[in-house]
Design a protein around this motif. Structure first.
Motif, PDB file in Angstrom:
ATOM      1  N   GLN A   1      18.396 -43.547 -25.236  1.00 17.32           N
ATOM      2  CA  GLN A   1      16.725 -43.027 -25.231  1.00 17.32           C
ATOM      3  C   GLN A   1      16.101 -44.391 -24.958  1.00 17.32           C
ATOM      4  O   GLN A   1      16.126 -45.433 -25.449  1.00 17.32           O
ATOM      5  CB  GLN A   1      16.791 -42.607 -26.701  1.00 17.32           C
ATOM      6  CG  GLN A   1      15.303 -41.938 -26.804  1.00 17.32           C
ATOM      7  CD  GLN A   1      14.942 -41.635 -28.368  1.00 17.32           C
ATOM      8  OE1 GLN A   1      14.239 -42.618 -29.025  1.00 17.32           O
ATOM      9  NE2 GLN A   1      15.339 -40.644 -28.595  1.00 17.32           N
TER      10      GLN A   1
ATOM     11  N   TYR B   1      22.342 -41.364 -17.740  1.00 17.42           N
ATOM     12  CA  TYR B   1      21.113 -40.839 -17.516  1.00 17.42           C
ATOM     13  C   TYR B   1      20.809 -39.776 -16.192  1.00 17.42           C
ATOM     14  O   TYR B   1      19.880 -39.822 -15.876  1.00 17.42           O
ATOM     15  CB  TYR B   1      19.990 -41.923 -17.391  1.00 17.42           C
ATOM     16  CG  TYR B   1      19.731 -42.555 -18.635  1.00 17.42           C
ATOM     17  CD1 TYR B   1      18.756 -42.151 -19.774  1.00 17.42           C
ATOM     18  CD2 TYR B   1      20.389 -43.823 -19.027  1.00 17.42           C
ATOM     19  CE1 TYR B   1      18.385 -42.922 -20.641  1.00 17.42           C
ATOM     20  CE2 TYR B   1      20.199 -44.341 -20.334  1.00 17.42           C
ATOM     21  CZ  TYR B   1      19.167 -43.805 -21.087  1.00 17.42           C
ATOM     22  OH  TYR B   1      18.868 -44.578 -22.257  1.00 17.42           O
TER      23      TYR B   1
ATOM     24  N   THR C   1      11.859 -39.957 -10.068  1.00 17.31           N
ATOM     25  CA  THR C   1      11.639 -38.600 -10.827  1.00 17.31           C
ATOM     26  C   THR C   1      10.933 -37.629  -9.806  1.00 17.31           C
ATOM     27  O   THR C   1      10.794 -37.668  -8.712  1.00 17.31           O
ATOM     28  CB  THR C   1      10.255 -38.998 -11.909  1.00 17.31           C
ATOM     29  OG1 THR C   1       8.959 -38.943 -11.071  1.00 17.31           O
ATOM     30  CG2 THR C   1      10.777 -40.503 -12.514  1.00 17.31           C
TER      31      THR C   1
ATOM     32  N   TYR D   1      11.756 -45.581 -23.540  1.00 11.83           N
ATOM     33  CA  TYR D   1      10.705 -44.667 -23.485  1.00 11.83           C
ATOM     34  C   TYR D   1       9.620 -45.948 -22.688  1.00 11.83           C
ATOM     35  O   TYR D   1       9.796 -47.046 -22.753  1.00 11.83           O
ATOM     36  CB  TYR D   1       9.796 -44.800 -25.087  1.00 11.83           C
ATOM     37  CG  TYR D   1       9.773 -46.046 -25.606  1.00 11.83           C
ATOM     38  CD1 TYR D   1       8.576 -46.985 -25.659  1.00 11.83           C
ATOM     39  CD2 TYR D   1      10.860 -46.166 -26.504  1.00 11.83           C
ATOM     40  CE1 TYR D   1       8.568 -48.165 -26.504  1.00 11.83           C
ATOM     41  CE2 TYR D   1      10.462 -47.629 -27.290  1.00 11.83           C
ATOM     42  CZ  TYR D   1       9.499 -48.349 -27.201  1.00 11.83           C
ATOM     43  OH  TYR D   1       9.529 -49.366 -27.891  1.00 11.83           O
TER      44      TYR D   1
ATOM     45  N   GLN E   1      15.541 -36.337 -18.829  1.00 16.99           N
ATOM     46  CA  GLN E   1      14.441 -35.819 -18.647  1.00 16.99           C
ATOM     47  C   GLN E   1      13.472 -36.696 -19.665  1.00 16.99           C
ATOM     48  O   GLN E   1      13.790 -37.191 -20.653  1.00 16.99           O
ATOM     49  CB  GLN E   1      14.132 -34.336 -19.328  1.00 16.99           C
ATOM     50  CG  GLN E   1      15.060 -33.305 -18.392  1.00 16.99           C
ATOM     51  CD  GLN E   1      14.811 -32.075 -18.727  1.00 16.99           C
ATOM     52  OE1 GLN E   1      13.494 -31.653 -19.315  1.00 16.99           O
ATOM     53  NE2 GLN E   1      15.523 -30.880 -18.511  1.00 16.99           N
ATOM     54  N   PHE E   2      11.960 -36.674 -19.254  1.00 17.54           N
ATOM     55  CA  PHE E   2      11.156 -37.114 -20.203  1.00 17.54           C
ATOM     56  C   PHE E   2      10.693 -35.869 -20.993  1.00 17.54           C
ATOM     57  O   PHE E   2      10.116 -34.935 -20.553  1.00 17.54           O
ATOM     58  CB  PHE E   2       9.985 -37.474 -19.461  1.00 17.54           C
ATOM     59  CG  PHE E   2      10.172 -38.972 -18.749  1.00 17.54           C
ATOM     60  CD1 PHE E   2      10.025 -40.195 -19.414  1.00 17.54           C
ATOM     61  CD2 PHE E   2      10.285 -39.228 -17.448  1.00 17.54           C
ATOM     62  CE1 PHE E   2      10.229 -41.550 -18.778  1.00 17.54           C
ATOM     63  CE2 PHE E   2      10.799 -40.352 -16.751  1.00 17.54           C
ATOM     64  CZ  PHE E   2      10.583 -41.470 -17.555  1.00 17.54           C
ATOM     65  N   ASN E   3      11.152 -36.000 -22.311  1.00 18.25           N
ATOM     66  CA  ASN E   3      11.476 -34.849 -23.149  1.00 18.25           C
ATOM     67  C   ASN E   3      10.417 -35.081 -24.385  1.00 18.25           C
ATOM     68  O   ASN E   3      10.417 -33.928 -25.112  1.00 18.25           O
ATOM     69  CB  ASN E   3      12.855 -34.613 -23.535  1.00 18.25           C
ATOM     70  CG  ASN E   3      13.637 -35.661 -24.003  1.00 18.25           C
ATOM     71  OD1 ASN E   3      12.900 -36.665 -24.520  1.00 18.25           O
ATOM     72  ND2 ASN E   3      14.968 -35.561 -23.794  1.00 18.25           N
TER      73      ASN E   3
ATOM     74  N   GLY F   1      12.260 -40.761 -22.690  1.00 19.53           N
ATOM     75  CA  GLY F   1      13.331 -40.121 -21.827  1.00 19.53           C
ATOM     76  C   GLY F   1      14.661 -40.314 -22.342  1.00 19.53           C
ATOM     77  O   GLY F   1      15.051 -41.163 -23.371  1.00 19.53           O
TER      78      GLY F   1
ATOM     79  N   SER G   1       5.978 -42.309 -23.088  1.00 19.42           N
ATOM     80  CA  SER G   1       6.610 -41.131 -22.491  1.00 19.42           C
ATOM     81  C   SER G   1       8.143 -41.392 -22.726  1.00 19.42           C
ATOM     82  O   SER G   1       8.641 -42.444 -22.441  1.00 19.42           O
ATOM     83  CB  SER G   1       6.290 -41.146 -21.003  1.00 19.42           C
ATOM     84  OG  SER G   1       4.904 -40.821 -20.977  1.00 19.42           O
TER      85      SER G   1
END
Length: 212
Positions: free
Chosen positions: A126, A57, A28, A128, A61-63, A73, A71
Motif C-alpha cells: 500500500q 502492483y 495510469t 499513497y 488501483q487508487f482505491n 493505491g 491518493s
C-alpha cells in the motif's frame, strides 16, 4: 509571475535532494507519473523495487482518494487485515519504518501506508501520494503546538508555497517524490468519489522501473 515563482520553488525542492538511483513509472489510465525513490530510505526503496518486479502492483488501483489530502493505491487496510485474520498461521507482516526528519509530506511525496501499529511499520502493498494544500503560518503553528514538534524553516516554506500534509510527518515513511506527472497526480486526487472515498470510476496503474 506567481506561478513562475511557485514552479521555481517546486523545482528547488527537487534539486535539493541528491541524485537518486531508482525512478519508477506509474502508468495510469489518466497518464504517467514518474517517481524518484530516495536512497535515504534504502530498505523501502529495495522493498518497493522488489514488489514492482514481482508484479504485486499489477493492475492496481487508487482505491481511496481524499481531495487535498492523499491518493492511496494498492491494497486497502480491510483487505490486508481481513486476510491476516483469516490466516493467522501466516502471521502479521509489516516492513520496519524508515522515518527521516528530512523527508517530509510535501505535495507530490510518496509514502508507505500502514495500520496503527506502535512501531509505525509499513504495509508491503500500500502506497499513497500526498496531495495536501497550502498551509498558513497559523495552521503550521497549531500543528507544531499539537504535535510538540518544530517544523524546520525550509519545510515550513514548502508547506506554505506548495502544500502538503504536515501532520503526517514523523508517523509514516516517506520514500520518494514525483519528478514528472504532478498534474496527473492532481487529476487523480480530484476524481469524484463515493462516501467511502472510493473513486466512482476506476483509476488503474501499473509500475515499471525506468532508471536504475
Amino acid at each position: 509571475m506567481k506561478k513562475t515563482i511557485l514552479l521555481l520553488l517546486f523545482i528547488g525542492t527537487l534539486l535539493s535532494v541528491k541524485a537518486q538511483s531508482v525512478t519508477v513509472r506509474f502508468s495510469t489510465n489518466m497518464g504517467n507519473i514518474d517517481v524518484m525513490l530516495y536512497d535515504e530510505t534504502p530498505k523501502h526503496r529495495d522493498m518497493f523495487v522488489k514488489a514492482v518486479k514481482k508484479g504485486w502492483y499489477k493492475n492496481a488501483q487508487f482505491n481511496r482518494v481524499i481531495a487535498n489530502f492523499v491518493s492511496q493505491g494498492g491494497e486497502l487496510d480491510d483487505t490486508i487485515l481481513n486476510r491476516e485474520k483469516q490466516h493467522p498461521e501466516l502471521g502479521v507482516k509489516r516492513f520496519p519504518a524508515e522515518i527521516k526528519a528530512s523527508l517530509f509530506h510535501k505535495k507530490g511525496a510518496l509514502g508507505a501506508g500502514r495500520d496503527d501499529n506502535h512501531e509505525k511499520a509499513s504495509y508491503f502493498t500500500q502506497i499513497y501520494f500526498v496531495a495536501g494544500k497550502k498551509r498558513s503560518d497559523e495552521e503550521l503553528d497549531a500543528i507544531e503546538k499539537k504535535r510538540n514538534r518544530k517544523i524546520p524553516a525550509d519545510q515550513r516554506e514548502v508547506y506554505k508555497t506548495i502544500g502538503g500534509t504536515p501532520h503526517l510527518d514523523g508517523d509514516y515513511t516517506v520514500f520518494g517524490e514525483i519528478v514528472s506527472g504532478l498534474e496527473v497526480a492532481d487529476a487523480i486526487n480530484a476524481v469524484p468519489t463515493d462516501k467511502n472515498d472510493v473513486p466512482l470510476k476506476s483509476v488503474v496503474f501499473n509500475l515499471s522501473i525506468i532508471r536504475k
